[in-house]
Design an enzyme around this catalytic site. Structure first.
Site, PDB file in Angstrom:
ATOM      1  CD  GLU A  39     -66.960 -35.003 -98.586  1.00 49.62           C
ATOM      2  OE1 GLU A  39     -66.615 -36.007 -99.219  1.00 49.62           O
ATOM      3  OE2 GLU A  39     -66.334 -34.572 -97.613  1.00 49.62           O
ATOM      4  CG  HIS A  77     -61.378 -45.251 -98.328  1.00 44.33           C
ATOM      5  ND1 HIS A  77     -62.109 -45.236 -97.169  1.00 44.33           N
ATOM      6  CD2 HIS A  77     -61.045 -43.962 -98.578  1.00 44.33           C
ATOM      7  CE1 HIS A  77     -62.224 -43.983 -96.739  1.00 44.33           C
ATOM      8  NE2 HIS A  77     -61.582 -43.196 -97.581  1.00 44.33           N
TER       9      HIS A  77
END
Ligand code: NOJ
Length: 666
Positions: free
Chosen positions: A472, A374
């Site tokens: 999300e 990430h």
């Protein structure tokens, strides 16, 4: 008579009548005409179906060209010639919704010269289900063009219903809203239209490279182009693009589909992109993944180090073992690297001291699970670019073959200062990331991207992108989470622009840290998303402990692939529901998924896609009789059945509900 008129018009093309030219589609059902008006304005118009009748015009004369600092390229052109070509071909995808894609079109190249001496060609392509064009500026002694406006129009003949999001929507994370075109303010590309005759259109761009992303707005009855501008000192300037001739713009394309099946099956966008430039693609693997991620959005973990730090060696070890035990190919970890305290000074090579990268990479190897890296940049693209090689070499050395990138900042900092991410400078940055990553055998899942335009054909290491109001938002959005209708819009809007990292698979719908905000879905709906929302990197986003509360339902997530031999929309209505069937790549197995908005409904699914002489074992994960996303989201039923191609499934979807079916040929 019609045939005669058609032959006559083709003859005109061939013999050359230098103020217009015509282009039919291979099946002759779509017909594009180009003209230069008396004042030298380039224009095109499009008819569909009964092309000889006036009332079959879909797009009326629409102007083309540019306003540039160097010259007004909207008029004063004359045609110097044109050429017709054709292509009847097919190509194989490295991964995708299908293995093989047909590419069949007629092409018209119109050559224009401007009063100023500038030469500009327009390439048109007519497909059976749509058309495309791009502007091509040939070499002219390296001359510059400073584009202040692209004057491309789409003059649809009626006030069609449109689904879109406004062009300033941060990261494209808006709810898709439906309204007649005349009532739309500004729109990001793409937009989807339902035409007044019940057919559909999709307007977008393909192969966006070194050019600003297009936006659209209505003016004087025409959809017009507004290119994302350059910023100076954080303020918008009149300049949209700096170009040196020779150059070509991205393709502009319009799918004109008779129904939603045709719309979702169209591969015009991929066909308009260049063939794969990566020679050895064997390292690019579609994967399902879990991740140290949802915990941060639910606020039970943190990205930065501290008592609730998510990306610790111990936690990752747990996730890697869970992935191994449940046939999940990869694990993402966010918050493994230094810099999360201020979201500014991220390092992409230095882990926090509670993260042992060497050990975890060895453990992942021994378990046969991949780590997904990430790289959140906090919008500092310039700093990221300056360490790209170092960062990717570090990930490669730890056997990491996929990285999720992130650009959380409404305006990013590129090597050209503060810029819109979808302006020319941002587009250049994203391209550099993809090309550099390819050299290190790293695939990209890009969050806060520029809207996808099919570049994954050329660089299949660009596997997935966000550019959507994703799952999300159901953890923390102030408006209580996304309506179920939003998700039922995506297969007909955002996903037509390319794979989406929506992150399906929530099994626990409420967030104690954010009362009132929740997932507007049933558990069966969350399973259906794995088939309906296409992504070759598909995240099962919930926590392992939540999955283990429903291990029987989790079986579907373990089973479902994310790379397909073929795909088809079975039924659907934009913003209401959809049902997709997809065949696993390289296997006889089929997976069917359905998702629904707020009106409960029953759908009928013929199984004639199955092999006629085979019997299949099916597992059907569906809403229970009392399921409803608000009152009984966990009410699901799992049925086992033997099925053949002669069977038909009748499945009920609750409000916010859905289903998932695996059909295996044993
Ligand atoms: C926003 C992304 O969409 C999300 O997936 C990620 O967790 C955060 N940025 C942090 O990078």
């Amino acid at each position: 008579m019609k045939r005669f008129l058609y032959l006559f018009s083709l003859l005109l093309c061939i013999t050359g009548c230098y103020d217009h030219a015509d282009l039919p589609s291979p099946d002759r059902c779509l017909y594009l005409t180009f003209q230069v008006t008396d004042d030298g304005t380039p224009q095109y118009a499009v008819k569909q179906d009964n092309i000889m009748q006036e009332d079959e015009t879909v797009i009326d004369w629409s102007s083309m060209g540019f306003r540039c600092e160097e010259a007004d390229l909207t008029k004063d052109f004359y045609m110097t010639g044109y050429k017709l070509r054709s292509r009847f071909d097919e190509w194989n995808t490295v991964w995708g919704e299908e293995r093989t894609i047909e590419d069949q079109y007629y092409e018209l190249e119109v050559r224009l010269k401007h009063r100023s001496g500038i030469r500009m060609n327009i390439l048109f392509r007519a497909y059976d289900e749509g058309f495309a064009f791009r502007y091509v500026f040939p070499e002219q002694n390296g001359k510059l063009l400073t584009i202040t406006d692209e004057a491309t129009e789409y003059r649809f003949v009626a006030d069609h219903e449109a689904w879109s999001i406004p062009w300033r929507t941060e990261y494209y994370e808006g709810l898709w809203a439906k309204a007649p075109l005349s009532q739309k303010d500004t729109m990001c590309s793409p937009i989807t239209l339902e035409l007044t005759n019940g057919t559909y259109a999709f307007i977008h761009e393909a192969a966006l490279t070194d050019y600003p992303a297009q936006n659209l707005y209505m003016q004087d009855g025409a959809l017009r182009t507004y290119l994302t501008p350059w910023l100076k000192g954080g303020k918008e300037t009149p300049v949209k693009a700096y170009e040196t001739m020779p150059f070509a713009t991205p393709w502009r394309f319009v799918i004109l589909a008779h129904d939603l099946q045709e719309l979702t099956a169209s591969r015009i966008m991929l066909n308009l992109n260049e063939p794969c430039r990566i020679e050895d693609t064997s390292w690019i693997k579609p994967m399902k993944f879990i991740g140290i991620w949802w915990g941060m959005h639910m606020k039970s973990m943190t990205w930065e180090q501290g008592p609730k730090h998510g990306a610790t060696t111990r936690n990752m070890e747990r996730y890697l073992r869970f992935a191994h035990d449940h046939h999940i190919q990869a694990v993402l970890a966010e918050g493994w690297n230094k810099g999360w305290e201020d979201w500014k000074s991220f390092s992409f090579t230095e882990p926090y001291d509670d993260w042992d990268m060497d050990y975890l990479s060895r453990l992942a190897d021994s378990l046969g699970v991949q780590i997904i890296g990430h790289n959140e940049t906090g919008g500092n693209a310039a700093d990221y670019e300056s360490v790209l090689d170092e960062a990717y070499a570090y990930h490669q050395a730890h056997h990491i073959h996929a990285i999720k990138t992130g650009y959380v900042a409404p305006i990013i900092r590129t090597s050209d200062g503060l810029q819109w991410n979808k302006g020319q400078s941002g587009v250049r940055h994203y391209r550099k990331v993809i090309e550099t990553a390819a050299r290190y055998h790293i695939a990209i899942d890009n969050h806060e991207p520029v809207m996808p335009t099919g570049l994954q054909r050329t660089y299949p290491n660009l596997m997935s992108q966000e550019g959507v109001r994703g799952q999300e938002w159901n953890a923390w959005s102030a408006d209580g989470g996304s309506p179920a209708s939003h998700v039922a819009t995506l297969p007909f809007t955002r996903i037509l622009a390319g794979p989406v990292d929506y992150t399906p698979g929530v099994f626990a719908f409420e967030n104690p840290a954010m009362p009132g905000t929740r997932v507007h879905a049933t558990l069966a709906n969350q399973l259906g998303l794995f088939v309906c929302l296409y992504s070759p990197l598909q995240m099962a986003c919930d926590l392992p402990e939540n999955y283990m509360r429903h291990p029987d339902a989790f079986r579907f997530i373990e089973d479902v692939p994310c790379d397909w031999e073929q795909s088809m929309l079975i039924d659907g209505a934009i913003g209401e529901f959809c049902v997709f069937a997809r065949q696993e790549r390289g296997a006889e197995n089929w997976y069917i998924g359905g998702i629904n908005a707020d009106e409960p409904r029953e759908v009928t699914i013929p199984l004639d896609m199955l092999e006629p002489d085979s019997t299949y074992e099916a597992v059907i994960y569906r809403d229970g009789d009392d399921a409803d996303w608000q009152t009984r989201p966990y009410d699901y039923v799992i049925d086992h059945r033997r099925l053949t191609a002669a069977d038909t499934l009748h499945l009920r979807m609750a409000a916010g509900g859905g289903f998932a079916v695996s059909i295996k040929n044993d």
